[in-house]
Design an enzyme around this catalytic site. Structure first.
Site, PDB file in Angstrom:
ATOM      1  N   GLU A 118       0.821  -1.210   0.000  1.00 19.78           N
ATOM      2  CA  GLU A 118       0.000   0.000   0.000  1.00 19.78           C
ATOM      3  C   GLU A 118       0.856   1.262   0.000  1.00 19.78           C
ATOM      4  O   GLU A 118       2.004   1.254   0.456  1.00 19.78           O
ATOM      5  CB  GLU A 118      -0.938   0.001   1.203  1.00 19.78           C
ATOM      6  N   CYS A 136       3.891   8.512   0.656  1.00 20.09           N
ATOM      7  CA  CYS A 136       4.501   7.607   1.636  1.00 20.09           C
ATOM      8  C   CYS A 136       4.626   6.230   0.969  1.00 20.09           C
ATOM      9  O   CYS A 136       3.635   5.566   0.681  1.00 20.09           O
ATOM     10  CB  CYS A 136       3.611   7.560   2.877  1.00 20.09           C
ATOM     11  N   CYS A 143       7.317  -6.936   6.754  1.00 21.08           N
ATOM     12  CA  CYS A 143       8.553  -6.381   7.317  1.00 21.08           C
ATOM     13  C   CYS A 143       9.177  -7.400   8.266  1.00 21.08           C
ATOM     14  O   CYS A 143       8.465  -8.035   9.055  1.00 21.08           O
ATOM     15  CB  CYS A 143       8.244  -5.093   8.080  1.00 21.08           C
ATOM     16  N   CYS A 147       7.823  -4.982  14.781  1.00 22.00           N
ATOM     17  CA  CYS A 147       7.429  -4.115  15.910  1.00 22.00           C
ATOM     18  C   CYS A 147       5.981  -4.436  16.306  1.00 22.00           C
ATOM     19  O   CYS A 147       5.109  -4.525  15.431  1.00 22.00           O
ATOM     20  CB  CYS A 147       7.545  -2.644  15.516  1.00 22.00           C
ATOM     21  N   CYS A 150       2.899  -2.269  15.063  1.00 19.03           N
ATOM     22  CA  CYS A 150       2.826  -1.935  13.638  1.00 19.03           C
ATOM     23  C   CYS A 150       2.099  -3.029  12.861  1.00 19.03           C
ATOM     24  O   CYS A 150       2.465  -4.210  12.949  1.00 19.03           O
ATOM     25  CB  CYS A 150       4.248  -1.749  13.116  1.00 19.03           C
ATOM     26  N   GLY A 198       7.450  -1.859   5.423  1.00 19.12           N
ATOM     27  CA  GLY A 198       8.800  -2.406   5.277  1.00 19.12           C
ATOM     28  C   GLY A 198       9.893  -1.524   5.832  1.00 19.12           C
ATOM     29  O   GLY A 198       9.671  -0.361   6.180  1.00 19.12           O
ATOM     30  N   GLU A 199      11.074  -2.108   5.911  1.00 16.80           N
ATOM     31  CA  GLU A 199      12.249  -1.420   6.450  1.00 16.80           C
ATOM     32  C   GLU A 199      13.177  -1.079   5.264  1.00 16.80           C
ATOM     33  O   GLU A 199      13.839  -1.973   4.715  1.00 16.80           O
ATOM     34  CB  GLU A 199      12.939  -2.331   7.476  1.00 16.80           C
ATOM     35  N   SER A 230      13.066   6.468   6.352  1.00 14.55           N
ATOM     36  CA  SER A 230      12.801   6.196   7.763  1.00 14.55           C
ATOM     37  C   SER A 230      13.283   4.788   8.102  1.00 14.55           C
ATOM     38  O   SER A 230      13.051   3.848   7.353  1.00 14.55           O
ATOM     39  CB  SER A 230      11.292   6.302   8.015  1.00 14.55           C
ATOM     40  N   LEU A 254      12.471   5.949  16.987  1.00 12.20           N
ATOM     41  CA  LEU A 254      13.061   5.703  18.306  1.00 12.20           C
ATOM     42  C   LEU A 254      12.049   5.047  19.252  1.00 12.20           C
ATOM     43  O   LEU A 254      12.257   3.963  19.754  1.00 12.20           O
ATOM     44  CB  LEU A 254      13.554   7.044  18.861  1.00 12.20           C
ATOM     45  N   ASN A 329      -1.286   5.448  16.066  1.00 13.77           N
ATOM     46  CA  ASN A 329      -2.488   4.839  15.496  1.00 13.77           C
ATOM     47  C   ASN A 329      -2.873   3.670  16.386  1.00 13.77           C
ATOM     48  O   ASN A 329      -1.989   3.001  16.942  1.00 13.77           O
ATOM     49  CB  ASN A 329      -2.188   4.277  14.099  1.00 13.77           C
ATOM     50  N   CYS A 372       0.690   2.571   8.873  1.00 11.27           N
ATOM     51  CA  CYS A 372       1.541   1.673   8.099  1.00 11.27           C
ATOM     52  C   CYS A 372       0.986   0.243   8.059  1.00 11.27           C
ATOM     53  O   CYS A 372       0.902  -0.431   9.077  1.00 11.27           O
ATOM     54  CB  CYS A 372       2.897   1.719   8.787  1.00 11.27           C
TER      55      CYS A 372
HETATM   56  N1  SAH Z   1      10.412   0.543   8.907  1.00  8.63           N
HETATM   57  C1  SAH Z   1      10.632   1.922   8.912  1.00  8.63           C
HETATM   58  C2  SAH Z   1       9.712   2.700   8.001  1.00  8.63           C
HETATM   59  C3  SAH Z   1       8.317   2.255   7.898  1.00  8.63           C
HETATM   60  S1  SAH Z   1       7.346   2.442   9.358  1.00  8.63           S
HETATM   61  C4  SAH Z   1      10.557   2.472  10.338  1.00  8.63           C
HETATM   62  O1  SAH Z   1      10.123   1.746  11.222  1.00  8.63           O
HETATM   63  O2  SAH Z   1      10.956   3.608  10.527  1.00  8.63           O
HETATM   64  C5  SAH Z   1       7.032   4.194   9.307  1.00  8.63           C
HETATM   65  C6  SAH Z   1       6.727   4.805  10.651  1.00  8.63           C
HETATM   66  O3  SAH Z   1       5.426   4.406  11.093  1.00  8.63           O
HETATM   67  C7  SAH Z   1       7.704   4.405  11.739  1.00  8.63           C
HETATM   68  O4  SAH Z   1       8.120   5.543  12.468  1.00  8.63           O
HETATM   69  C8  SAH Z   1       6.866   3.490  12.577  1.00  8.63           C
HETATM   70  O5  SAH Z   1       7.365   3.376  13.873  1.00  8.63           O
HETATM   71  C9  SAH Z   1       5.500   4.159  12.480  1.00  8.63           C
HETATM   72  N2  SAH Z   1       4.365   3.351  12.920  1.00  8.63           N
HETATM   73  C10 SAH Z   1       4.061   2.082  12.608  1.00  8.63           C
HETATM   74  N3  SAH Z   1       2.932   1.691  13.243  1.00  8.63           N
HETATM   75  C11 SAH Z   1       2.509   2.748  13.982  1.00  8.63           C
HETATM   76  C12 SAH Z   1       1.415   2.985  14.881  1.00  8.63           C
HETATM   77  N4  SAH Z   1       0.518   2.031  15.138  1.00  8.63           N
HETATM   78  N5  SAH Z   1       1.320   4.195  15.437  1.00  8.63           N
HETATM   79  C13 SAH Z   1       2.234   5.171  15.175  1.00  8.63           C
HETATM   80  N6  SAH Z   1       3.279   5.019  14.376  1.00  8.63           N
HETATM   81  C14 SAH Z   1       3.431   3.815  13.778  1.00  8.63           C
HETATM   82 FE1  SF4 Z   2       8.747  -1.781  12.655  1.00 10.88          FE
HETATM   83 FE2  SF4 Z   2       8.840  -0.070  10.546  1.00 10.88          FE
HETATM   84 FE3  SF4 Z   2       8.843  -2.715  10.167  1.00 10.88          FE
HETATM   85 FE4  SF4 Z   2       6.638  -1.553  11.029  1.00 10.88          FE
HETATM   86  S1  SF4 Z   2       7.579  -1.230   9.082  1.00 10.88           S
HETATM   87  S2  SF4 Z   2       7.547  -3.482  11.806  1.00 10.88           S
HETATM   88  S3  SF4 Z   2       7.485   0.056  12.330  1.00 10.88           S
HETATM   89  S4  SF4 Z   2      10.390  -1.540  11.224  1.00 10.88           S
END
Ligand code: SAH
Ligand code: SF4
Length: 384
Positions: A118, A136, A143, A147, A150, A198-199, A230, A254, A329, A372
């Site tokens: 997406e 975006c 991924c 996390c 996410c 994704g990362e 990011s 972070l 979110n 995301c």
């Molecule tokens: N993997 C990379 C980029 C994609 S995620 C990263 O983690 O930075 C993009 C951003 O969305 C990241 O800052 C991630 O921590 C944030 N994100 C993912 N799920 C979220 C949620 N439920 N609420 C707020 N931010 C979220």
């Molecule tokens: Fe974590 Fe970014 Fe991967 Fe989501 S997309 S699992 S926030 S590293």
């Protein structure tokens, strides 16, 4: 036969696409947007055309945003026919779309192997009726980092995207913005953030090829300053990015001021802990002169206390950086609920009092699962 010659060329020119497509057993089609400029030149010459046609072809794809060869009217018909036999112009098919009250549009795309990703288009008001547009972009299907807050992380990892699959997300929305039908003024993409599924730094080569093509004057032509990558904190990727010629923005997710909590929220922290991550971020600024952004999503009772704001300030004190606080979110995890607004404001004020540069970023498209991976999650659940 022709196709196999070109695939061979691609292997020489751009191993990454070849490997990705072979590894994941993708279609044998060759996609134009998977090619870098040198590969496009080679393709054109291999089709018996003068090399200047490569520039014309790139112009049609990246500037005039053509979807098919029929639009490329200043290219000879014979060339267009050879082109059609050799390459497929684009990689993506839109299959779902949702639009939020704040104007955010999210599209779910099907990839050549039927997997889905997406992409979101966010609009921000600027002067008068003008809008600024940020895309975006996703870089992987799922991924590997996992996390717990996410939606993408909860889907597991399926595969890396190819450069063309990354670039085509941008071209799709650029085309829509440029459309002047229905009395609209044509608009353009202002920023690209690699913050979708994704990362990005775990798919470095493809992401970097996409960035170079999106930046190139013979490509899409967007300045590197308008692109931000990011990351969850992959130090080798940050170090590699620090040494690149193009200086894109770097955002580091972070979300926690200490290793114990960050190990849970961003599991890759176990491999790349804060006492190594923060110096890598300092190194990024030292080498590129670009200020690093730290993303910090606030979760109720998890990472939003005043002592945690103080610990965050201690961690990054003296750095030329910026903190983006995000009202999280909602997630499927019971223990990770968004912080109440009042606490978000107190946290922000504490950081400001401690001299930390910070802003509060409103989550976009709340009413359409714009977080995301959320649209894809819903799609996957419904398709079961
Ligand atoms: N993997 C990379 C980029 C994609 S995620 C990263 O983690 O930075 C993009 C951003 O969305 C990241 O800052 C991630 O921590 C944030 N994100 C993912 N799920 C979220 C949620 N439920 N609420 C707020 N931010 C979220
Ligand atoms: Fe974590 Fe970014 Fe991967 Fe989501 S997309 S699992 S926030 S590293």
């Amino acid at each position: 036969m022709l196709t196999s010659i070109i695939i061979h060329d691609l292997k020489l020119k751009s191993d990454i696409i070849y490997c990705t497509r072979i590894r994941y057993n993708l279609t044998m089609s060759v996609f134009l947007t998977d090619m870098d400029i040198a590969a496009v030149k080679k393709l054109v010459v291999s089709l018996g055309e003068p090399s200047y046609r490569a520039k014309q072809l790139l112009d049609w794809v990246y500037r005039k945003l053509a979807v098919s060869r029929d639009e490329m009217t200043d290219l000879p018909l014979s060339f267009r026919q050879k082109l059609a036999a050799a390459v497929t112009p684009h990689t993506l098919t839109p299959i779902r779309e949702v639009k939020a009250k704040d104007g955010t549009v999210k599209v779910l795309f099907s990839l050549p192997d039927g997997k889905t990703v997406e992409t979101a288009l966010m609009q921000f008001s600027s002067d008068g009726n003008k809008h600024r547009y940020t895309i975006c972009v996703s870089t992987q299907v799922g991924c590997p980092i996992g996390c717990p807050f996410c939606a993408t992380g909860q889907q597991g990892f399926e595969r890396n995207l190819t450069p063309g699959e990354i670039i085509d997300q941008v071209l799709y929305f650029a085309r829509r913005l440029q459309d002047k039908s229905n009395g609209r003024e044509g608009e353009k993409v202002d920023n690209i953030v690699f913050m979708g599924m994704g990362e990005p730094l775990a798919n470095y080569s493809a992401v970097w090829q996409a960035i170079e093509m999106l930046n190139a004057k013979d490509g899409f032509g967007l300045s590197a300053r308008s692109m931000t990558v990011s990351t969850a904190g992959l130090i080798p990727g940050i170090e590699r990015l620090s040494g690149e010629k193009l200086q894109v923005g770097l955002a580091v997710s972070l979300h926690a001021p200490d290793d114990k909590l960050r190990n849970q929220l961003v599991p890759v922290n176990k491999k790349y802990p804060l006492d190594k991550l923060i110096p890598a971020c300092r190194g990024y600024f030292a080498q590129t002169g670009r200020r690093v952004s730290f993303e910090y999503a606030l979760f109720d009772g998890v990472n939003d206390s005043i002592p945690q704001a103080q610990a965050l300030a201690d961690l990054i004190r003296g750095m030329n950086c910026h903190v983006n606080l995000i009202s999280a979110n909602s997630t499927s995890a019971q223990t990770l609920r968004p912080s109440p607004r009042s606490r978000v404001l107190v946290f922000q004020q504490e950081l400001k009092n401690l001299g930390i540069n910070c802003t509060l970023r409103q989550s976009r498209g709340q009413d359409i699962d714009a977080g995301c991976g959320q649209l894809r999650s819903r799609f996957l659940t419904q398709s079961k």
